[in-house]
Design a protein around this motif. Sequence first.
Motif, short mmCIF file in Angstrom:
data_model
loop_
_atom_site.label_atom_id
_atom_site.label_comp_id
_atom_site.label_asym_id
_atom_site.label_seq_id
_atom_site.Cartn_x
_atom_site.Cartn_y
_atom_site.Cartn_z
N ALA A 119 3.28 10.50 1.50
CA ALA A 119 2.84 9.58 1.74
C ALA A 119 4.05 8.68 2.11
O ALA A 119 4.03 7.44 2.47
N ARG A 120 4.92 8.54 1.08
CA ARG A 120 5.87 7.71 1.32
C ARG A 120 6.56 7.97 2.77
O ARG A 120 7.37 6.71 3.31
N PHE A 121 6.65 9.07 2.82
CA PHE A 121 7.20 9.29 4.68
C PHE A 121 6.29 8.95 5.93
O PHE A 121 6.81 8.21 6.66
N LEU A 122 5.15 9.20 5.21
CA LEU A 122 4.04 8.58 6.80
C LEU A 122 3.76 7.59 6.66
O LEU A 122 3.22 6.58 7.53
N ILE A 123 2.97 7.12 4.88
CA ILE A 123 2.32 5.76 5.67
C ILE A 123 3.03 4.35 5.47
O ILE A 123 4.32 4.49 4.69
N ASP A 124 2.90 4.43 6.36
CA ASP A 124 3.46 2.82 6.92
C ASP A 124 2.49 1.53 7.25
O ASP A 124 1.66 1.13 8.09
N ASP A 125 2.30 1.09 6.08
CA ASP A 125 0.98 0.41 5.85
C ASP A 125 1.70 -0.60 4.99
O ASP A 125 0.89 -0.89 3.69
N ASP A 126 2.94 -1.24 4.39
CA ASP A 126 3.16 -2.54 3.04
C ASP A 126 2.87 -3.69 3.20
O ASP A 126 3.30 -4.44 3.97
N ARG A 127 1.42 -3.80 3.18
CA ARG A 127 0.56 -5.07 3.73
C ARG A 127 -0.13 -5.48 2.29
O ARG A 127 -0.44 -4.48 1.63
N ARG A 132 0.54 -0.92 0.13
CA ARG A 132 -0.04 -0.01 0.26
C ARG A 132 0.95 1.36 -0.04
O ARG A 132 0.29 2.23 -0.91
N THR A 133 2.13 1.13 1.11
CA THR A 133 2.95 2.65 0.91
C THR A 133 3.41 2.79 -0.82
O THR A 133 3.40 4.29 -1.33
N ARG A 134 3.87 1.85 -1.53
CA ARG A 134 4.96 2.35 -2.25
C ARG A 134 3.49 2.31 -3.71
O ARG A 134 4.24 3.37 -4.76
N LEU A 135 2.63 1.76 -3.59
CA LEU A 135 1.20 2.05 -4.31
C LEU A 135 0.54 3.46 -4.03
O LEU A 135 0.23 4.05 -5.25
N ALA A 136 0.95 3.68 -2.83
CA ALA A 136 0.07 5.30 -3.03
C ALA A 136 1.54 6.14 -3.37
O ALA A 136 0.86 7.25 -4.65
N ALA A 137 2.81 6.40 -3.05
CA ALA A 137 3.73 6.99 -3.40
C ALA A 137 4.04 6.78 -5.22
O ALA A 137 3.55 7.71 -5.79
N GLY A 138 3.48 5.89 -5.49
CA GLY A 138 3.67 5.29 -6.95
C GLY A 138 2.73 6.67 -7.85
O GLY A 138 3.26 6.66 -8.78
N SER A 139 1.61 5.66 -7.50
CA SER A 139 0.40 5.98 -8.33
C SER A 139 0.37 7.87 -7.92
O SER A 139 -0.12 8.15 -9.47
N ALA A 140 1.01 8.30 -7.12
CA ALA A 140 0.78 10.09 -6.67
C ALA A 140 1.48 10.32 -7.68
O ALA A 140 2.04 11.45 -8.69
N SER A 161 -6.38 4.99 0.00
CA SER A 161 -6.60 5.53 1.56
C SER A 161 -7.96 4.65 2.15
O SER A 161 -7.75 5.12 4.01
N MET A 162 -9.07 4.37 1.97
CA MET A 162 -10.10 3.67 2.72
C MET A 162 -9.74 2.60 3.32
O MET A 162 -9.96 2.11 4.45
N SER A 163 -8.66 2.19 2.59
CA SER A 163 -8.16 0.28 2.53
C SER A 163 -7.34 1.02 4.05
O SER A 163 -7.05 0.66 5.37
N ILE A 164 -6.06 2.53 3.87
CA ILE A 164 -5.24 2.13 4.96
C ILE A 164 -5.95 2.35 6.66
O ILE A 164 -5.26 2.26 6.94
N VAL A 165 -6.77 3.80 6.15
CA VAL A 165 -6.87 4.61 7.03
C VAL A 165 -7.95 2.64 7.87
O VAL A 165 -7.88 3.07 9.05
N THR A 166 -8.84 2.40 7.21
CA THR A 166 -9.45 1.59 7.95
C THR A 166 -8.96 0.01 8.68
O THR A 166 -8.83 -0.19 10.06
N ALA A 167 -7.73 -0.07 7.88
CA ALA A 167 -6.42 -1.22 8.86
C ALA A 167 -5.81 -1.00 9.79
O ALA A 167 -6.05 -1.30 10.81
N ALA A 168 -5.90 0.47 9.93
CA ALA A 168 -5.29 1.21 10.84
C ALA A 168 -5.65 2.25 11.98
O ALA A 168 -5.70 2.16 13.07
N ALA A 169 -7.37 1.87 11.79
CA ALA A 169 -8.77 2.47 13.21
C ALA A 169 -8.57 1.84 13.78
O ALA A 169 -8.44 0.64 14.06
N PRO A 170 -7.89 2.20 15.42
CA PRO A 170 -8.47 1.03 16.46
C PRO A 170 -9.56 0.71 16.13
O PRO A 170 -10.55 1.00 16.21
N ALA A 171 -9.70 -0.08 16.94
CA ALA A 171 -10.88 -1.03 18.17
C ALA A 171 -12.19 0.14 17.66
O ALA A 171 -12.21 0.98 18.63
#
Length: 386
Positions: free
Chosen positions: A378-386, A271-279, A316-326
């Motif tokens: 995105a490359r610096f802030l997003i930590d979600d390479d799953r 997700r991180t590389r895809l976010a940065a690369g697509s932008a 961005s929806m996937s990243i937010v959903t995966a990172a959001a606490p219960a």
Amino acid sequence: MRSPAVLLIHSFLLQLAAYIVRPTSAYRAIELGVDPRLVGLIAASFALLPLVVAVSIGRWNDRGHVMPSLVIGGALMTGAGVGIHLWSGGLASLLMWNAVVGLGHLLAVVGQQTLVARLGRERLDSAFGTYTFAASLGQAGAPLVLAAVGGSAVVPDTGLLFLLYTGTCAALLLITGFLPSCRNTGRKDGGGRSLRSALRVPRATGRTMTGAMLLSMLVLAAVDLIQVYLPALGVEREIPSATIGVLLAVRAAATMASRLGLARLAARFGRTRLAAGSAIVAGAAVAALAAPVPVVVSGILLAVAGFALGIGQPLSMSIVTAAAPAGTTSTWLALRLSGNRVGQSLIPAVLSAFTAGLGTGGIFVATGIGLFGTAAAARFLIDDDR
């Protein structure tokens, strides 16, 4: 995700309705003799209430009120359709009814995204990609409705268009009862937490959320700017309006294609590389539109830009959903929507002010630079390479 077809139809109808009523309201204002410089207030009124109440609606959904959110949202949009058709004799009434539409739209969108997040949790990228594909289909279908009703007329039959909008909302409200229930599928153990507690997350998670929201905000603003300024560029270069319409359709089709393939792209690149690369790809393609190239080349650039820009929203929806606490998923998704509304309101105005002397091409260059900055963030802030 159970009963995905109903949710996809619901998403399609919601966006179809929204993208019919907004330009139709502008046409009604023109019919009423409203100063063209004030027509922009209609777009602002659509975003005004969501900016104020989005997070509160997200918290309400986190407390288990997803279906009421969807029902009330559909009812408000339907009621606003009746009101705007019968009682829109001036700018003030148009602004009021569009504000109601915006509130209903927000309630429905937050409810939809919560359903996708909870029922598709095991396949987030695929679920959000398919969901946003259906939404894009509705957005692309609305101009066809406007064209069919308007024909060769400069101002279409707004009464008929408002009736079509109201009928679409009524259908939306009708099928809400057939949506899958998420009563027992979501994690609601955090639903009773205060807002401050819900938004208090570890630093790494906060950085990821910030990066995802910036990505969503800038990508959506870039799409809006293309929609507004490509026709202006066509006028400058004497490109027929029909050709501009085809170019915009190419962009929309490419966006929908990328959303269907989002899960495979995320699995391959992360997700991180895809976010940065697509932008980065989108920024390069959008900036290149400023060059005096043949129409065919512009079409290729818009196809590339559309494909890359189509990735940002569902990712961005996937990243937010995966990172959001219960128990805070809806709150964070609503906060993301608030950021989108801010971006849609402020970014075009800021770019127009700073590029006034550079012409329409300068808007595309500045937009491309903004997307490059988004890629770096995105490359610096997003930590979600799953």
